[in-house]
Design an enzyme around this catalytic site. Structure first.
Site, short mmCIF file in Angstrom:
data_model
loop_
_atom_site.label_atom_id
_atom_site.label_comp_id
_atom_site.label_asym_id
_atom_site.label_seq_id
_atom_site.Cartn_x
_atom_site.Cartn_y
_atom_site.Cartn_z
N TYR A 33 0.82 -1.22 0.00
CA TYR A 33 0.00 0.00 0.00
C TYR A 33 0.85 1.25 0.00
O TYR A 33 2.07 1.19 0.18
CB TYR A 33 -0.95 0.00 1.20
N ARG A 52 7.92 4.17 -4.84
CA ARG A 52 8.05 3.22 -3.73
C ARG A 52 7.03 2.08 -3.88
O ARG A 52 7.34 0.93 -3.56
CB ARG A 52 7.88 3.92 -2.38
N ARG A 102 -8.20 -20.83 -0.53
CA ARG A 102 -7.15 -20.26 0.31
C ARG A 102 -5.94 -21.18 0.24
O ARG A 102 -5.96 -22.29 0.75
CB ARG A 102 -7.63 -20.15 1.77
N HIS A 104 -1.48 -21.09 0.13
CA HIS A 104 -0.30 -20.22 0.26
C HIS A 104 0.32 -19.93 -1.11
O HIS A 104 0.72 -18.82 -1.40
CB HIS A 104 0.75 -20.87 1.17
N LYS A 149 6.37 -1.90 1.97
CA LYS A 149 5.19 -1.27 2.58
C LYS A 149 4.02 -2.23 2.45
O LYS A 149 3.13 -2.07 1.60
CB LYS A 149 4.92 0.11 1.96
N GLU A 181 12.59 2.21 13.67
CA GLU A 181 11.66 3.28 13.31
C GLU A 181 10.52 3.27 14.32
O GLU A 181 10.61 2.60 15.35
CB GLU A 181 11.13 3.06 11.88
N LEU A 205 11.24 1.25 6.87
CA LEU A 205 10.67 1.76 5.63
C LEU A 205 11.46 2.99 5.17
O LEU A 205 11.84 3.84 5.97
CB LEU A 205 9.21 2.16 5.90
N1 PDD Z 1 2.82 5.07 7.60
N2 PDD Z 1 7.53 3.66 8.89
C1 PDD Z 1 6.34 3.04 9.02
C2 PDD Z 1 6.30 1.70 9.66
C3 PDD Z 1 5.16 3.65 8.54
O1 PDD Z 1 3.98 3.01 8.65
C4 PDD Z 1 5.25 4.94 7.95
C5 PDD Z 1 4.04 5.67 7.43
C6 PDD Z 1 6.50 5.56 7.84
C7 PDD Z 1 6.68 6.90 7.21
O2 PDD Z 1 6.62 6.81 5.81
P1 PDD Z 1 6.13 8.02 4.90
O3 PDD Z 1 6.92 9.21 5.30
O4 PDD Z 1 6.44 7.59 3.53
O5 PDD Z 1 4.67 8.21 5.18
C8 PDD Z 1 7.61 4.87 8.31
C9 PDD Z 1 1.64 5.55 6.95
C10 PDD Z 1 1.39 6.99 7.06
C11 PDD Z 1 0.47 4.64 7.32
O6 PDD Z 1 0.70 3.46 7.39
O7 PDD Z 1 -0.65 5.12 7.48
#
Ligand code: PDD
Length: 283
Positions: A33, A52, A102, A104, A149, A181, A205
């Site tokens: 996403y 990304r 379902r 894998h 992501k 993070e 990320l």
């Molecule tokens: N999340 N690290 C993680 C685990 C995140 O979920 C996010 C952002 C970031 C920051 O990434 P960016 O600057 O590209 O938004 C770092 C979004 C906002 C969410 O999951 O809603």
């Protein structure tokens, strides 16, 4: 008025959009996403988010040929226009599509499910930013592909909810005694008068906001080091902030009741907040 969203090539009022229970996103969290902020009806850093997205898709084995990026681009603009989004965000989710059962093992020929919809979020006002936020430290028990992501966010959801239960804004994560993070943000610290943030790896990320902030700070002749940061360095930092697309600079003034620096929002954090806001206002 019901909002309009985009699903697999068509636009629907949100309550009429349906996907199959056999969608691998639902069954396995098998998808990726993006969340893109919209300022003054314009998607912010759209190219960086779509780049990304392409990287995440590639890392899970969905090929570029399976996705129509120009249609995604057009759909985002259409949704902003029909829903009259001004300050909002756009959520894109692509899953590995619907299977017969379902299982894998996936069929490479599955047609990915593409969902794009508006997503409201809370933007903190200046007085909230100046007051600062709290955090807790938690073990980073997520998988070691945090650079993807992925929609499989169970660990992040549990960590963020734990922080919320403790009345904290964010869970700051430590793996092997090193900062990775936040549960939903990247983290910057000021230590020995230098701004530091963890270097990119599979453990975190590559935040679009993180990367822009590093660029903007350096353009403003403020040094930023991308390096390993120990848990002790986090706890003894002079300043800390979290960055994400929803709130680009969120100052952290205490972690687990330990004051960070003076316990007040610091100068570097406020400078970063201002530099970022100026950039957004001119975008
Ligand atoms: N999340 N690290 C993680 C685990 C995140 O979920 C996010 C952002 C970031 C920051 O990434 P960016 O600057 O590209 O938004 C770092 C979004 C906002 C969410 O999951 O809603």
């Amino acid at each position: 008025m019901q909002e309009i969203l985009y699903l697999n090539g068509s636009f629907f009022p949100s309550e009429e959009a349906k996907i199959s229970v056999m969608d691998r996103g639902f069954l396995f969290g098998d998808g990726v996403y993006e969340l893109i902020p919209v300022y003054k009806s314009k998607p912010f850093l759209l190219d960086q988010h779509l780049d990304r997205l392409e990287i995440s898709l590639n890392l899970i084995g969905i090929t570029k040929e399976q996705i129509n990026f120009s249609e995604i681009n057009d759909a985002i603009n259409e949704l902003i226009s029909v829903n009259q989004y001004k300050e909002h965000s756009i959520y894109i989710q692509i899953t590995r599509g619907v299977d017969k059962a379902r299982q894998h093992i996936f069929d490479k020929n599955n047609k990915p499910t593409v969902l794009i919809m508006g997503q409201p979020y809370k933007k903190y006002c200046v007085s909230e930013i100046e007051k600062g936020f709290t955090a807790c430290i938690q073990d980073d028990y997520r998988w070691t592909k945090a650079n993807i992501k992925s929609t499989s966010l169970l660990a992040n959801v549990m960590l963020k909810n734990l922080a919320t239960k403790m009345n904290r804004y964010e869970a700051i994560l430590i793996r092997d005694n090193k900062l990775t993070e936040g549960s939903a943000s990247n983290v910057f610290i000021l230590s020995k008068d230098i701004i530091k943030t963890p270097k990119l790896s599979y453990k975190l990320l590559s935040g679009v906001t993180r990367n822009l902030l590093i660029d903007l700070l350096r353009k403003n002749t403020i040094e930023v080091s991308e390096c390993d940061i120990s848990k002790e360095e986090v706890l003894s930092a002079q300043e800390i902030w979290c960055s994400s697309s929803t709130n680009p600079v969120v100052p952290i003034v205490t972690i687990d009741d330990i004051s960070i620096g003076s316990g007040k929002v610091g100068k570097f954090t406020l400078d970063a907040y201002k530099i970022m806001n100026d950039y957004i206002n001119q975008y």
